[in-house]
Design a protein around this motif. Structure first.
Motif, mmCIF file in Angstrom:
data_model
loop_
_atom_site.group_PDB
_atom_site.id
_atom_site.type_symbol
_atom_site.label_atom_id
_atom_site.label_comp_id
_atom_site.label_asym_id
_atom_site.label_seq_id
_atom_site.Cartn_x
_atom_site.Cartn_y
_atom_site.Cartn_z
ATOM 1 N N ALA B 16 0.851 -1.188 0.000
ATOM 2 C CA ALA B 16 0.000 0.000 0.000
ATOM 3 C C ALA B 16 0.891 1.244 0.000
ATOM 4 N N ILE B 17 0.398 2.322 -0.579
ATOM 5 C CA ILE B 17 1.113 3.602 -0.570
ATOM 6 C C ILE B 17 0.241 4.596 0.187
ATOM 7 N N HIS B 18 0.820 5.292 1.146
ATOM 8 C CA HIS B 18 0.023 6.245 1.937
ATOM 9 C C HIS B 18 0.909 7.333 2.516
ATOM 10 N N ARG B 19 0.314 8.199 3.308
ATOM 11 C CA ARG B 19 1.020 9.372 3.818
ATOM 12 C C ARG B 19 1.301 9.287 5.320
ATOM 13 N N GLU B 20 1.132 8.112 5.905
ATOM 14 C CA GLU B 20 1.318 8.018 7.357
ATOM 15 C C GLU B 20 2.795 8.131 7.728
ATOM 16 N N LYS B 21 3.014 8.701 8.897
ATOM 17 C CA LYS B 21 4.372 8.811 9.433
ATOM 18 C C LYS B 21 4.556 7.786 10.550
ATOM 19 N N GLY B 22 5.787 7.593 10.942
ATOM 20 C CA GLY B 22 6.084 6.699 12.055
ATOM 21 C C GLY B 22 5.823 5.242 11.738
ATOM 22 N N VAL B 23 5.872 4.902 10.451
ATOM 23 C CA VAL B 23 5.546 3.539 10.025
ATOM 24 C C VAL B 23 6.822 2.697 9.949
ATOM 25 N N ASP B 24 6.758 1.470 10.427
ATOM 26 C CA ASP B 24 7.839 0.492 10.253
ATOM 27 C C ASP B 24 7.807 0.028 8.804
ATOM 28 N N SER B 25 8.877 0.273 8.066
ATOM 29 C CA SER B 25 8.844 -0.021 6.632
ATOM 30 C C SER B 25 9.082 -1.497 6.324
ATOM 31 N N ARG B 26 9.510 -2.293 7.297
ATOM 32 C CA ARG B 26 9.839 -3.690 6.983
ATOM 33 C C ARG B 26 8.633 -4.497 6.481
ATOM 34 N N PRO B 27 7.468 -4.374 7.132
ATOM 35 C CA PRO B 27 6.310 -5.096 6.573
ATOM 36 C C PRO B 27 5.937 -4.620 5.167
ATOM 37 N N LEU B 28 6.157 -3.338 4.885
ATOM 38 C CA LEU B 28 5.878 -2.836 3.534
ATOM 39 C C LEU B 28 6.822 -3.489 2.528
ATOM 40 N N ALA B 29 8.098 -3.534 2.894
ATOM 41 C CA ALA B 29 9.101 -4.092 1.973
ATOM 42 C C ALA B 29 8.806 -5.562 1.689
ATOM 43 N N THR B 30 8.470 -6.325 2.721
ATOM 44 C CA THR B 30 8.220 -7.754 2.494
ATOM 45 C C THR B 30 6.902 -7.966 1.745
ATOM 46 N N THR B 31 5.930 -7.107 1.985
ATOM 47 C CA THR B 31 4.673 -7.212 1.232
ATOM 48 C C THR B 31 4.920 -7.013 -0.256
ATOM 49 N N ALA B 32 5.675 -5.969 -0.587
ATOM 50 C CA ALA B 32 5.975 -5.706 -1.998
ATOM 51 C C ALA B 32 6.744 -6.875 -2.601
ATOM 52 N N ALA B 33 7.700 -7.401 -1.848
ATOM 53 C CA ALA B 33 8.519 -8.509 -2.351
ATOM 54 C C ALA B 33 7.663 -9.749 -2.593
ATOM 55 N N LYS B 34 6.836 -10.090 -1.623
ATOM 56 C CA LYS B 34 5.989 -11.279 -1.777
ATOM 57 C C LYS B 34 5.014 -11.106 -2.936
ATOM 58 N N ASN B 35 4.487 -9.901 -3.097
ATOM 59 C CA ASN B 35 3.571 -9.649 -4.221
ATOM 60 C C ASN B 35 4.287 -9.821 -5.563
ATOM 61 N N ASP B 206 6.357 21.627 -8.753
ATOM 62 C CA ASP B 206 7.491 21.038 -9.464
ATOM 63 C C ASP B 206 8.098 19.880 -8.673
ATOM 64 N N CYS B 207 7.690 19.719 -7.432
ATOM 65 C CA CYS B 207 8.347 18.770 -6.515
ATOM 66 C C CYS B 207 7.472 17.532 -6.308
ATOM 67 N N ASP B 208 8.132 16.372 -6.176
ATOM 68 C CA ASP B 208 7.362 15.154 -5.951
ATOM 69 C C ASP B 208 6.804 15.121 -4.522
ATOM 70 N N TYR B 209 6.033 14.059 -4.247
ATOM 71 C CA TYR B 209 5.188 14.043 -3.054
ATOM 72 C C TYR B 209 5.623 12.899 -2.144
ATOM 73 N N PRO B 210 6.151 13.206 -0.965
ATOM 74 C CA PRO B 210 6.666 12.145 -0.090
ATOM 75 C C PRO B 210 5.554 11.204 0.379
ATOM 76 N N ILE B 211 5.857 9.908 0.321
ATOM 77 C CA ILE B 211 4.893 8.882 0.729
ATOM 78 C C ILE B 211 5.608 7.789 1.521
ATOM 79 N N THR B 212 4.817 6.919 2.067
ATOM 80 C CA THR B 212 5.311 5.700 2.708
ATOM 81 C C THR B 212 4.845 4.532 1.856
ATOM 82 N N GLY B 213 5.784 3.657 1.457
ATOM 83 C CA GLY B 213 5.397 2.526 0.619
ATOM 84 C C GLY B 213 6.602 1.763 0.126
ATOM 85 N N ALA B 214 6.348 0.708 -0.615
ATOM 86 C CA ALA B 214 7.432 -0.112 -1.149
ATOM 87 C C ALA B 214 7.042 -0.688 -2.502
ATOM 88 N N CYS B 215 8.067 -0.967 -3.287
ATOM 89 C CA CYS B 215 7.900 -1.488 -4.639
ATOM 90 C C CYS B 215 8.980 -2.545 -4.864
#
Lengths: 140, 380
Positions: B16-35, B206-215
């Motif tokens: 998932a891609i979202h704007r939340e802060k304070g997120v542990d990115s490890r579950p995101l990384a493994t989710t993207a990898a497994k997908n 002109d600037c990109d938009y910071p998010i929380t997520g993994a690919c």
């Protein structure tokens, strides 16, 4: 909050020492005409092996590029925006560009190619090279 | 031209891609990898190489642990000097082509805090390279320097603010068609032209938009790809480029950085030409970068982007060269590079649903700019 002052190191000490004397100096090397900025502990040219030496320059140049900072990412600059920041290409060494604020200037007069000259701003224990537009009637 | 065995992109995955802060990115990384692994029709145990950028956060061996992989025959943690997420994909491609590994997992996970430059209150001393910039108010990564690059492009080549605005408006045209995107509301050219200056002439939009997520993407040999779940997308050519005196500020080519050298190498190696490109996924951390790549890659002439983009018609849905079809980092969110490769693969697989570019067979992908350029040509 005080604006940050530069922290000299062994490679850059000459630059800030010259600035404290009101001189702009770039880094050259013995037995060579090659100069570079920022300074490095080695010449960024493979056939230059002489010891580093300061090369004092006229302090005249042209504005190469500029921006007007409206958002101060560093909180010490919160009261200083809008703030002109530019790269000045030195008349004495085309291709060598130094970053500074563009001071004593109207925003509307800034353009690439604008003749500028160095001036110095005291910042804590250091002196910062800054650039300002050359005014007609100034010493040439 | 390949570097040994012919390689292909065979799997793509996102968290998932979202704007939340304070997120542990490890579950995101493994989710993207497994997908991505599931998308390819592979098993986790098939992975024998892992490659990631930027060399901190989850390392390759961290991912290996989290996926329970017995051993890696090859891995790479790429320094932040490389071309964003594509750096890891370029490393994976080379490793698979050479035979160092057979099935490579590539990932980039990012949190909003990583990409966001405003709000920082603690800064390091102005020592080392910072001594020549920070005392003058240069902070917030390369944002002030990017403002100067935009100004210098105007000075050298002319052009209008609307040339940049076309990229910002285009991003929202496409993101409206991408359910994954974080910013999906359309914007107008007036919205762009009235967005505030961050570092004039650089605007907020002109600037990109910071998010929380993994690919994540999976790269293997073309031979192996033939037996997997998805239509393979072949890596036709790839290249890195740095330019002379590589640096974002004190460099030889201040406007283009290494994009021109990288593009020249890319097309020397490719079996196709710029005229063959059906879809372009070009880095848009800042709109200046997208223009640099479009011109450097020869999609249009140097200094001719404004005429070529035709108010945005060229690069929008139905245009002659659809660009940044997921909304890019301006609108999908700042996944930091790898999502351009993933989107290109999905386009060449024909799986982009309402935003599918009809008949897309050749894609060009470019990441980062300045001293850290990377690009790929993909073919179906």
């Amino acid at each position: 909050m005080d604006k940050p002052e530069p922290v000299p190191d062994a490679v850059s000490a000459f630059y800030w020492e010259h600035a404290a004397r009101g001189e702009l100096a770039v880094q050259g090397f013995e037995d060579s005409d090659f100069v570079q900025f920022p300074p490095n502990s080695v010449a960024e040219q493979v056939d230059v092996s002489g010891a580093p030496r300061p090369v004092v320059v006229s302090g005249r140049g042209t504005l190469y590029a500029y921006t007007i900072l409206h958002q101060a990412f560093h909180p010490a600059f919160a009261d200083s925006v809008p703030l002109a920041i530019g790269l000045t290409e030195l008349d004495d060494h085309p291709g060598i560009r130094i970053l500074s604020n563009i001071v004593d200037a109207e925003i509307g007069e800034l353009r690439s190619g604008l003749p500028v000259e160095v001036t110095f701003e005291k910042r804590g224990s250091q002196h910062l090279p800054q650039f300002r537009p050359v005014r007609s009637g100034d010493s040439a | 031209m390949t570097f040994g065995r012919k390689t292909a992109i065979v799997g793509v995955g996102y968290s998932a891609i979202h704007r939340e802060k304070g997120v542990d990115s490890r579950p995101l990384a493994t989710t993207a990898a497994k997908n991505a692994i599931a998308d390819a029709g592979l098993d986790v145990s098939d992975i024998d190489g892992i490659f990631e950028y930027p060399g901190f956060g989850e390392l390759s061996i961290d991912m290996q642990r989290m996926l329970g992989i017995e051993n890696l025959r090859c891995f790479g943690d790429y320094a932040a000097s490389g071309p964003s997420g594509l750096a890891a994909a370029l490393g994976a491609e080379t490793a698979v082509a050479s035979g160092q590994c057979d099935v490579a997992l590539v990932f980039r996970s990012i949190t909003r805090e990583w990409g966001q430059q405003s709000g920082q209150v603690v800064f390091p001393p102005a020592s080392g390279p910072l001594q020549y910039q920070m005392p003058y108010g240069v902070a917030g990564a390369i944002i002030p320097v990017m403002g100067m690059k935009k100004q210098r492009r105007f000075a050298e080549f002319g052009g209008r603010e609307e040339d940049y605005g076309a990229i910002a408006v285009n991003a929202r045209k496409w993101s409206a068609l991408n359910e994954r995107a974080v910013l999906r509301d359309p914007i107008t050219m007036d919205d762009y032209l009235s967005s505030r200056f961050v570092s004039e002439p650089l605007r907020l939009l002109d600037c990109d938009y910071p998010i929380t997520g993994a690919c994540a993407v999976i790269i293997t040999t073309a031979e192996r790809a033939a037996d997997l779940a998805q239509k393979p997308v072949f890596i036709d050519a790839s290249a890195l480029g740095t330019g002379g005196r590589p640096d974002w500020t004190f460099t030889d080519d201040f406007v283009f950085g290494g994009t021109r050298a990288c593009s020249n190498t890319l097309w020397e190696r490719s079996s196709v030409t710029p005229a063959d490109v059906d879809v372009a996924e070009l880095y848009d951390g800042f709109t200046h970068i997208t223009i640099s790549w479009a011109e450097a890659l020869g999609l249009c002439g140097i200094g001719e982007f404004g005429d070529w983009v035709d108010g945005g018609a060229t690069i929008g849905p139905g245009g002659s060269l659809p660009m940044n079809t997921n909304g890019g980092q301006l609108a999908e969110g700042r996944m930091h590079g790898l999502s351009f490769l993933a989107e290109a693969a999905l386009q060449l697989r024909g799986q982009c649903d309402v935003r599918q570019v009809d008949g897309a067979r050749v894609a060009v992908v470019a990441n980062a700019a300045g001293p850290q350029c990377g690009a790929m040509v993909l073919t179906s």
